[in-house]
Scaffold this motif. Structure first.
Motif, PDB file in Angstrom:
ATOM      1  N   VAL A  86      48.055  40.453   8.615  1.00  0.00           N
ATOM      2  CA  VAL A  86      47.103  41.498   9.002  1.00  0.00           C
ATOM      3  C   VAL A  86      47.413  41.905  10.438  1.00  0.00           C
ATOM      4  O   VAL A  86      47.904  41.103  11.247  1.00  0.00           O
ATOM      5  CB  VAL A  86      45.646  41.009   8.866  1.00  0.00           C
ATOM      6  CG1 VAL A  86      45.293  40.766   7.410  1.00  0.00           C
ATOM      7  CG2 VAL A  86      45.370  39.779   9.704  1.00  0.00           C
ATOM      8  N   VAL A 134      39.428  38.028  14.083  1.00  0.00           N
ATOM      9  CA  VAL A 134      39.994  39.332  13.740  1.00  0.00           C
ATOM     10  C   VAL A 134      38.925  40.156  13.025  1.00  0.00           C
ATOM     11  O   VAL A 134      38.432  39.760  11.968  1.00  0.00           O
ATOM     12  CB  VAL A 134      41.246  39.191  12.854  1.00  0.00           C
ATOM     13  CG1 VAL A 134      41.770  40.562  12.442  1.00  0.00           C
ATOM     14  CG2 VAL A 134      42.329  38.400  13.577  1.00  0.00           C
ATOM     15  N   ALA A 167      41.945  43.621  10.016  1.00  0.00           N
ATOM     16  CA  ALA A 167      42.330  42.688   8.956  1.00  0.00           C
ATOM     17  C   ALA A 167      42.626  43.507   7.694  1.00  0.00           C
ATOM     18  O   ALA A 167      43.668  44.133   7.589  1.00  0.00           O
ATOM     19  CB  ALA A 167      41.228  41.666   8.730  1.00  0.00           C
ATOM     20  N   GLY A 185      47.375  38.693   4.967  1.00  0.00           N
ATOM     21  CA  GLY A 185      47.082  40.080   5.182  1.00  0.00           C
ATOM     22  C   GLY A 185      48.070  41.038   4.649  1.00  0.00           C
ATOM     23  O   GLY A 185      47.964  41.499   3.544  1.00  0.00           O
TER      24      GLY A 185
END
Length: 210
Positions: free
Chosen positions: A42, A62, A67, A184
């Protein structure tokens, strides 16, 4: 060597949601080995790893926007049930839909007599994440790894982490057919029209159960 664009990085990590529930971890498994900057992480985590060195450990929060993105209501749409080609579907089922942008996973959220409501948001859309990360190794990528966009070699363990943290992958590894968007990957190429045309969602090539 520091983590830089297109370096090969080995990580141990754990990721949890705001309630503290662990979503994924390398504990008891091989560490993650990936090509930095190639879309495996991410954005928020990837940015935080730049210039880190072997032995560095850190905690990181995050936000959802960095994200899997914010939750988008217009990615929840109803499509004619006939597009599922007679397959039995139930709430919670996940399918791969054929869209103008390629294959995209969708989750069934409601089934009626005539329509099926599907959600194309990532399962972790709108979720703020907390990472615990330890950098185990950093090395230069080979020319072949850079050309192919993924790690090669005996130390390549990222295949064991397919879809971790809910990632659905960009299928970077075309040679092996693996989706390995770990922690991610971006996964935000939204097709807002996917449920509005017969050849968009579950049309044309139909839906394949994921």
């Amino acid at each position: 060597m520091k983590v830089s664009h297109l370096s090969v990085v080995t990580l141990d990590y754990s990721v949890s949601d705001e309630s503290g529930d662990v979503l994924d971890s390398t504990e008891g498994r091989e560490p993650l080995v990936y090509l930095h900057g190639a879309g495996f992480l991410v954005p928020g985590l990837e940015k935080a790893l730049y210039d880190r060195e072997i032995g560095d450990s850190f905690e990181l929060d995050v936000a959802a926007a960095e994200a899997y993105g914010e939750y988008e209501d217009d990615l929840v749409q109803s499509v004619p049930g006939e597009l599922f080609d007679g397959m039995e579907v139930a709430e919670g089922d996940t399918f791969v839909a054929d869209t103008d942008d390629g294959h995209r996973p969708v989750t069934v959220v409601e089934v009626t007599e005539d329509f099926v409501k599907v959600d194309a948001n990532h399962p972790l859309a709108g979720v703020n994440l907390h990472f615990s990360v330890a950098v185990r190794d950093v090395r230069a990528a080979t020319a072949e790894e850079i050309a192919h966009g993924h790690v090669h070699g005996a130390d390549d363990h990222h295949h064991g982490h397919e879809g971790c943290c809910g990632g659905h992958g960009h299928a970077h590894d075309h040679d092996h057919g693996d989706d390995h968007e770990c922690c991610g990957g971006h996964g935000h190429d939204h097709d807002h029209d996917h449920a509005e045309k017969a050849d968009g969602c579950c049309g044309g090539g139909g839906c394949g159960r994921h």
